[in-house]
Scaffold this motif. Structure first.
Motif, PDB file in Angstrom:
ATOM      1  N   ASP A   1      11.540 -13.291  38.037  1.00  0.00           N
ATOM      2  CA  ASP A   1      10.623 -12.381  37.293  1.00  0.00           C
ATOM      3  C   ASP A   1       9.444 -13.433  36.734  1.00  0.00           C
ATOM      4  N   ALA A   2       9.666 -14.478  36.310  1.00  0.00           N
ATOM      5  CA  ALA A   2       8.848 -15.458  36.026  1.00  0.00           C
ATOM      6  C   ALA A   2       7.955 -15.764  37.467  1.00  0.00           C
TER       7      ALA A   2
ATOM      8  N   GLY B   1      10.914 -21.368  29.809  1.00  0.00           N
ATOM      9  CA  GLY B   1       9.886 -21.813  28.848  1.00  0.00           C
ATOM     10  C   GLY B   1       9.492 -23.191  29.796  1.00  0.00           C
TER      11      GLY B   1
ATOM     12  N   ASP C   1       3.534 -15.256  28.783  1.00  0.00           N
ATOM     13  CA  ASP C   1       4.339 -14.245  28.995  1.00  0.00           C
ATOM     14  C   ASP C   1       5.724 -14.166  28.713  1.00  0.00           C
ATOM     15  N   ALA C   2       6.232 -13.182  28.397  1.00  0.00           N
ATOM     16  CA  ALA C   2       7.745 -13.331  27.688  1.00  0.00           C
ATOM     17  C   ALA C   2       8.513 -13.632  29.012  1.00  0.00           C
ATOM     18  N   THR C   3       8.259 -13.652  30.203  1.00  0.00           N
ATOM     19  CA  THR C   3       9.181 -13.880  31.302  1.00  0.00           C
ATOM     20  C   THR C   3       9.170 -15.434  31.667  1.00  0.00           C
TER      21      THR C   3
ATOM     22  N   ALA D   1      15.794 -13.925  35.879  1.00  0.00           N
ATOM     23  CA  ALA D   1      14.871 -14.366  34.805  1.00  0.00           C
ATOM     24  C   ALA D   1      13.756 -15.287  35.714  1.00  0.00           C
TER      25      ALA D   1
ATOM     26  N   THR E   1       6.853 -21.909  37.696  1.00  0.00           N
ATOM     27  CA  THR E   1       8.478 -21.633  37.668  1.00  0.00           C
ATOM     28  C   THR E   1       9.192 -22.406  38.030  1.00  0.00           C
TER      29      THR E   1
ATOM     30  N   TYR F   1       9.314 -17.652  29.130  1.00  0.00           N
ATOM     31  CA  TYR F   1      10.037 -18.079  27.911  1.00  0.00           C
ATOM     32  C   TYR F   1      11.707 -17.661  28.430  1.00  0.00           C
ATOM     33  N   ALA F   2      11.832 -16.453  28.885  1.00  0.00           N
ATOM     34  CA  ALA F   2      13.090 -16.123  29.472  1.00  0.00           C
ATOM     35  C   ALA F   2      13.681 -17.046  30.533  1.00  0.00           C
ATOM     36  N   ALA F   3      12.835 -17.307  31.271  1.00  0.00           N
ATOM     37  CA  ALA F   3      13.124 -18.182  32.475  1.00  0.00           C
ATOM     38  C   ALA F   3      13.629 -19.822  32.106  1.00  0.00           C
TER      39      ALA F   3
END
Length: 208
Positions: free
Chosen positions: A179-180, A160, A152-154, A176, A165, A156-158
């Motif tokens: 969200d992850a 990777g 999920d994009a989250t 970020a 998390t 990567y945003a956090a």
């Protein structure tokens, strides 16, 4: 189909607590019934009082129920969170896990999806090692590890991290990371639904 997810965590100054709440929110958004449970504090009062943030967080979260073995038996899926302690889980969370031998012998912990998350002050402060250390416990349980992966994009945003998390730095998790964590909780609950809808059949592997 409703599944039951237990989020167990230890947090000294609040970072892992915030991640745990986000994991719980994600699982709830997927339709799960969720219990948020904190590991009992083991540190002496004089050590806690040397760090005002530690004392403040402990007092502020006193209403969060302390983790019990009944919570492990109740849940269909687990999430475990801890700060890194030299690349390993905090003693407080490990002490709770170490009480679960009876449930393990009875097979109560087997075949359930489980995921993990953590925090570290430095980016290379042992976060992945801590999650992998928890993985050793899950292997012994016969649990099914559900990492976020690069799904999920989250993630990567956090930063990777496919293991779980992670929040880094001393200011608490940023948007970020939260969200992850929500995504990770949602993913865990979704896997629990799949497994509950298709129970494992004893001896199926041998007869295949």
């Amino acid at each position: 189909m409703t599944v039951k997810v237990a989020v167990f965590y230890y947090s000294s100054t609040g970072t892992v607590h915030a991640l745990a709440e986000a994991i719980a929110e994600g699982a709830t958004s997927a339709g799960a019934e969720v219990r948020l449970r904190r590991a009992a504090e083991l540190a002496p009062a004089d050590a806690i009082d040397q760090n005002p943030q530690w004392r403040q967080h402990l007092d502020a979260t006193s209403a969060v129920p302390v983790a019990q073995l009944d919570d492990l038996a109740w849940a269909d899926a687990y999430a475990f969170g801890t700060p890194t302690r030299f690349g390993t889980p905090a003693a407080q969370l490990k002490q709770f896990i170490d009480q679960a031998g009876g449930l393990w012998r009875e097979g109560v912990l087997a075949d359930k999806p489980v995921t993990a998350f953590t925090s570290a002050y430095n980016r290379h402060g042992g976060s992945e090692a801590t999650i992998l250390a928890l993985g050793n416990v899950f292997y012994h349980w016969g649990a099914l590890i559900v990492p976020p992966g690069f799904t999920d994009a989250t993630v990567y945003a956090a930063g990777g991290n496919p293991y779980g998390t992670v929040s880094t730095g001393g200011a608490g998790p940023d948007a970020a990371a939260l969200d992850a964590a929500r995504y990770q909780g949602q993913r865990l609950a979704n896997f629990a639904v799949r497994l509950k809808g298709a129970p494992l059949v004893a001896g199926a592997a041998q007869s295949a």
